[in-house]
Motif scaffolding. Structure first.
Motif, PDB file in Angstrom:
ATOM      1  N   CYS A 166       0.822  -1.203   0.000  1.00 50.29           N
ATOM      2  CA  CYS A 166       0.000   0.000   0.000  1.00 50.29           C
ATOM      3  C   CYS A 166       0.866   1.268   0.000  1.00 50.29           C
ATOM      4  N   THR A 167       1.292   1.657  -1.188  1.00 45.29           N
ATOM      5  CA  THR A 167       1.993   2.938  -1.330  1.00 45.29           C
ATOM      6  C   THR A 167       0.940   4.020  -1.551  1.00 45.29           C
ATOM      7  N   PRO A 168       1.253   5.272  -1.198  1.00 47.08           N
ATOM      8  CA  PRO A 168       0.279   6.349  -1.447  1.00 47.08           C
ATOM      9  C   PRO A 168      -0.125   6.423  -2.921  1.00 47.08           C
ATOM     10  N   GLU A 169       0.819   6.161  -3.829  1.00 45.25           N
ATOM     11  CA  GLU A 169       0.528   6.223  -5.276  1.00 45.25           C
ATOM     12  C   GLU A 169      -0.484   5.149  -5.676  1.00 45.25           C
ATOM     13  N   ARG A 170      -0.230   3.910  -5.228  1.00 45.75           N
ATOM     14  CA  ARG A 170      -1.125   2.802  -5.592  1.00 45.75           C
ATOM     15  C   ARG A 170      -2.511   3.029  -4.984  1.00 45.75           C
ATOM     16  N   LEU A 171      -2.531   3.505  -3.752  1.00 45.60           N
ATOM     17  CA  LEU A 171      -3.792   3.774  -3.055  1.00 45.60           C
ATOM     18  C   LEU A 171      -4.629   4.803  -3.823  1.00 45.60           C
ATOM     19  N   LEU A 172      -3.997   5.883  -4.167  1.00 45.33           N
ATOM     20  CA  LEU A 172      -4.700   6.968  -4.866  1.00 45.33           C
ATOM     21  C   LEU A 172      -5.228   6.500  -6.218  1.00 45.33           C
ATOM     22  N   LYS A 173      -4.395   5.765  -6.923  1.00 49.46           N
ATOM     23  CA  LYS A 173      -4.775   5.258  -8.247  1.00 49.46           C
ATOM     24  C   LYS A 173      -5.996   4.325  -8.140  1.00 49.46           C
ATOM     25  N   ALA A 174      -5.969   3.455  -7.133  1.00 49.81           N
ATOM     26  CA  ALA A 174      -7.082   2.507  -6.932  1.00 49.81           C
ATOM     27  C   ALA A 174      -8.360   3.256  -6.557  1.00 49.81           C
ATOM     28  N   GLN A 175      -8.228   4.228  -5.665  1.00 46.62           N
ATOM     29  CA  GLN A 175      -9.414   4.985  -5.243  1.00 46.62           C
ATOM     30  C   GLN A 175      -9.985   5.812  -6.399  1.00 46.62           C
ATOM     31  N   LYS A 176      -9.099   6.350  -7.220  1.00 45.94           N
ATOM     32  CA  LYS A 176      -9.564   7.112  -8.391  1.00 45.94           C
ATOM     33  C   LYS A 176     -10.331   6.203  -9.360  1.00 45.94           C
ATOM     34  N   ALA A 177      -9.965   4.931  -9.365  1.00 51.39           N
ATOM     35  CA  ALA A 177     -10.660   3.962 -10.231  1.00 51.39           C
ATOM     36  C   ALA A 177     -11.952   3.439  -9.566  1.00 51.39           C
ATOM     37  N   GLY A 178     -12.268   3.987  -8.387  1.00 50.03           N
ATOM     38  CA  GLY A 178     -13.531   3.623  -7.727  1.00 50.03           C
ATOM     39  C   GLY A 178     -13.460   2.427  -6.809  1.00 50.03           C
ATOM     40  N   LEU A 179     -12.234   1.988  -6.473  1.00 52.82           N
ATOM     41  CA  LEU A 179     -12.094   0.818  -5.589  1.00 52.82           C
ATOM     42  C   LEU A 179     -12.020   1.234  -4.125  1.00 52.82           C
ATOM     43  N   HIS A 180     -12.687   0.455  -3.273  1.00 55.92           N
ATOM     44  CA  HIS A 180     -12.505   0.569  -1.822  1.00 55.92           C
ATOM     45  C   HIS A 180     -11.224  -0.192  -1.500  1.00 55.92           C
ATOM     46  N   VAL A 181     -10.264   0.444  -0.857  1.00 56.17           N
ATOM     47  CA  VAL A 181      -8.981  -0.212  -0.553  1.00 56.17           C
ATOM     48  C   VAL A 181      -8.944  -0.589   0.927  1.00 56.17           C
ATOM     49  N   SER A 182      -8.854  -1.907   1.156  1.00 55.51           N
ATOM     50  CA  SER A 182      -8.822  -2.480   2.498  1.00 55.51           C
ATOM     51  C   SER A 182      -7.446  -3.116   2.685  1.00 55.51           C
ATOM     52  N   VAL A 183      -6.705  -2.734   3.725  1.00 57.12           N
ATOM     53  CA  VAL A 183      -5.335  -3.264   3.892  1.00 57.12           C
ATOM     54  C   VAL A 183      -5.275  -4.250   5.056  1.00 57.12           C
ATOM     55  N   TRP A 184      -4.429  -5.277   4.898  1.00 52.46           N
ATOM     56  CA  TRP A 184      -4.313  -6.324   5.921  1.00 52.46           C
ATOM     57  C   TRP A 184      -2.859  -6.712   6.117  1.00 52.46           C
ATOM     58  N   THR A 185      -2.523  -7.411   7.158  1.00 54.37           N
ATOM     59  CA  THR A 185      -3.164  -7.444   8.466  1.00 54.37           C
ATOM     60  C   THR A 185      -2.415  -6.429   9.314  1.00 54.37           C
ATOM     61  N   VAL A 186      -3.118  -5.466   9.871  1.00 57.39           N
ATOM     62  CA  VAL A 186      -2.496  -4.289  10.473  1.00 57.39           C
ATOM     63  C   VAL A 186      -2.696  -4.347  11.989  1.00 57.39           C
TER      64      VAL A 186
END
Length: 240
Positions: free
Chosen positions: A188-208
């Protein structure tokens, strides 16, 4: 605001994927959970992570070699945090009846084409029966499973579980029409996160599980995090 999902219930606090674990999660006010599914020999959806029984119950053999009536008699406390009372392997139906979660991530491990189709249809039937079709996302890292879900049960939301970055997780998620991307937190890099969210995906990260990491990922803007310690996550991030 970052939402909190209990991993296999509250895996760090109670035996994973048992009713006790999901109740523990709810006691912290965390009303979202992640769990794992396998089918019994007679086709019931059972809540257990491994395809085999050894690690959590000490019994031999595979889940699929036993009927549901046998499986619910097996105590799944082994290898987890200490727990005084027996914790049977639950049927998914039992959790649907007893646990008022607002949202469920139901993970299906890899499966053959025939098994993937059976699982997809069994999940669709059970969630519809309990009026929960809109409250579940079925997740998997298996293309066979995601393909079966897309083809046979388009009414169920889908999510890609991505553990490695050797294939672009975003492209794979989009290919299967996923609405959720469950990312290993190391990806989960900020770049990948932003790109996924811009594409309309809910991003859930594990295991934290570490408070500092929870805060860092929440600051990044992840939509949700999956944790073994939902109580700790609530203390760290505020109310879920």
């Amino acid at each position: 605001m970052t939402l909190i999902y209990g991993h296999r219930g509250a895996k760090g606090e109670a035996p994973e994927n048992t009713l006790a674990s999901f109740q523990q999660c709810l006691e912290h006010g965390v009303r979202r959970c992640e769990l794992d599914l396998h089918q019994s020999r007679d086709g019931e959806l059972m809540v257990i992570h491994d395809p085999t029984l050894k690690r959590t119950t000490g019994h031999r053999g595979k889940v699929v070699e036993h009927d549901a009536a046998e499986l619910v008699r097996y105590d799944a406390r082994k290898g987890g945090p200490g727990w005084k009372t027996p914790c049977p392997i639950p049927r998914l139906a039992e959790l649907f009846e007893q646990c008022p979660f607002e949202h469920w991530q139901l993970e299906v491990k890899s499966a053959s084409k025939a098994r993937a189709a059976q699982m997809a249809e069994a999940i669709a039937e059970l969630t519809a029966r309990h009026g929960l079709t809109d409250k579940v996302t079925v997740t998997s890292s298996s293309r066979e499973v995601l393909s079966a879900l897309k083809r046979l049960t388009p009414q169920l939301a889908r999510g890609l579980v991505a553990e490695y970055a050797w294939l672009d997780p975003l492209k794979v998620a989009q290919h299967y029409g996923c609405s959720l991307l469950a990312l290993n937190w190391t990806l989960c890099t900020p770049e990948r996160l932003l790109k996924a969210q811009k594409a309309g995906l809910h991003v859930s990260v594990w295991t934290v599980n570490e408070p500092a990491l929870m805060r860092r990922l929440a600051d990044f803007g992840v939509d949700s995090l999956i944790t073994d310690f939902p109580g700790l996550a609530v203390q760290t991030l505020g109310d879920a």
